[in-house]
Enzyme design. Structure first.
Site, PDB file in Angstrom:
ATOM      1  CE  LYS A 109       0.556 -16.972  23.034  1.00 52.65           C
ATOM      2  NZ  LYS A 109       1.234 -15.829  23.452  1.00 52.65           N
ATOM      3  CD  GLU A 137       3.619 -10.912  18.402  1.00 48.65           C
ATOM      4  OE1 GLU A 137       3.271 -11.659  19.376  1.00 48.65           O
ATOM      5  OE2 GLU A 137       3.128  -9.710  18.321  1.00 48.65           O
ATOM      6  CG  ASP A 186      -0.858 -11.416  26.874  1.00 55.23           C
ATOM      7  OD1 ASP A 186      -0.907 -11.387  25.702  1.00 55.23           O
ATOM      8  OD2 ASP A 186      -0.118 -11.354  27.708  1.00 55.23           O
ATOM      9  CB  SER A 187      -4.440  -9.578  22.017  1.00 56.86           C
ATOM     10  OG  SER A 187      -4.863 -10.972  21.958  1.00 56.86           O
ATOM     11  CG  ASP A 224      -1.068 -15.267  26.044  1.00 55.73           C
ATOM     12  OD1 ASP A 224      -0.178 -16.193  25.768  1.00 55.73           O
ATOM     13  OD2 ASP A 224      -1.327 -14.281  25.250  1.00 55.73           O
ATOM     14  CD  GLU A 238       4.526 -12.169  25.588  1.00 55.07           C
ATOM     15  OE1 GLU A 238       5.658 -11.296  25.875  1.00 55.07           O
ATOM     16  OE2 GLU A 238       3.522 -11.929  25.408  1.00 55.07           O
TER      17      GLU A 238
HETATM   18  O1  KIV Z   1      -1.973 -12.393  22.884  1.00 57.11           O
HETATM   19  C1  KIV Z   1      -2.135 -12.817  21.793  1.00 57.11           C
HETATM   20  O2  KIV Z   1      -3.097 -12.473  21.074  1.00 57.11           O
HETATM   21  C2  KIV Z   1      -1.038 -13.601  21.189  1.00 57.11           C
HETATM   22  C3  KIV Z   1      -0.885 -13.516  19.634  1.00 57.11           C
HETATM   23  C4  KIV Z   1      -0.465 -12.306  18.997  1.00 57.11           C
HETATM   24  C5  KIV Z   1       0.044 -14.515  19.131  1.00 57.11           C
HETATM   25  O3  KIV Z   1      -0.170 -13.938  22.059  1.00 57.11           O
END
Ligand code: KIV
Length: 277
Positions: free
Chosen positions: A134, A203, A67-68, A106, A136
């Protein structure tokens, strides 16, 4: 129904069956889990078809549709603006590259507030092309991890600095600095492992803690901002590696190219050619 023989993982013949994607995804996730202590895992973010294809051709193990995306592609200030629709759009583009690497997507903020919602979101992402998801957080997420893994969808955890909590935390801070913080991360990791995650992103955990925890956990840890060789693998945001997002570069980034400069030069040459100047 007639099943079509195909080359599968490791070159074995497999049958094209409606459940094949899930089976193959589980095989990929299990083989990554088995890499603990054997060979470091390489992971990079990808948000589009050409990047996914290039990274996959290079042999990266995991393509993370992170989600970056919200920051480095969509221009938001942080990941809290990312929606499920954004993720569906981009994971589908990455999946069209048919990568050999495991495609992890994510779960965006507020798309997994309950176990039922987590599973519904994961199923939508898998239908769009994700092979694993993934999320968090630690202990508070275990029922959600169980709901998703129980449906056969591999889950990756994410501990330490949690970007979806950046507003509550007032910025991006290093984690695991005290024995109490380290113990909280360890307890979260253990709970995630018992719930069924196949790997955990660490992280911005200080190197000493990241190394100590990585040594004690049975699943691979994949570090970002945790120092070199402190985890069982590394993940990087592709724009940090390529130098293509020059306006914000995290202090731990290790650019291996300067695509921003290359792009600017190419565009200047184009403008000069078109305008004869
Ligand atoms: O969203 C993302 O790119 C991430 C990485 C920083 C691991 O979760």
């Amino acid at each position: 129904m007639r099943l079509r023989p195909k080359r599968g993982l490791f070159g074995f013949r497999t049958l094209a069956h409606p459940l094949q994607t899930a089976v193959t995804a589980l095989q990929k996730a299990n083989s990554l889990r088995a890499r603990k202590g054997v060979r470091p895992i390489t992971a990079l973010t990808a948000y589009d078809f050409p990047t996914a294809r290039l990274l996959d051709e290079c042999g990266v193990d995991v393509l993370l549709v992170g989600d970056s995306l919200g920051m480095v592609v969509l221009g938001f200030p942080d990941t809290t603006h990312v929606t499920l629709e954004h993720m569906l759009h981009h994971v589908a583009a990455v999946a069209r590259a048919k990568p050999r690497a495991l495609v992890v997507c994510d779960l965006p903020i507020h798309s997994y507030d309950t176990p039922v919602q987590a599973l519904a979101t994961a199923e939508k992402l898998v239908a769009a092309g994700a092979e694993a998801v993934k999320l968090e957080g630690g202990i508070r997420q275990t029922e959600k991890v169980r709901a998703v893994t129980g449906a056969g969808i591999p889950v990756m955890g994410h501990l330490g600095m949690l970007p979806q909590r950046v507003l509550e935390e007032g910025g991006y801070h290093k984690k695991g600095k005290t024995p109490e913080q380290a113990e909280a991360i360890r307890a979260g990791a253990q709970a995630l492992i018992e719930a069924g995650v196949f790997a955990i992103v660490f992280e911005s955990i200080i190197p000493a803690t990241a190394r100590l925890l990585s040594e004690s956990l049975v699943v691979p840890t994949i570090g970002i901002g945790c120092g070199d060789h402190t985890c069982d693998g590394e993940v990087a945001v592709i724009t940090d590696l390529l130098g293509s997002y020059p306006w914000f570069v995290p202090p731990f980034a290790r650019p291996a190219a300067d695509l921003a400069a290359t792009t600017r030069e190419a565009v200047q040459r184009y403008i000069s050619r078109v305008t004869n100047s």
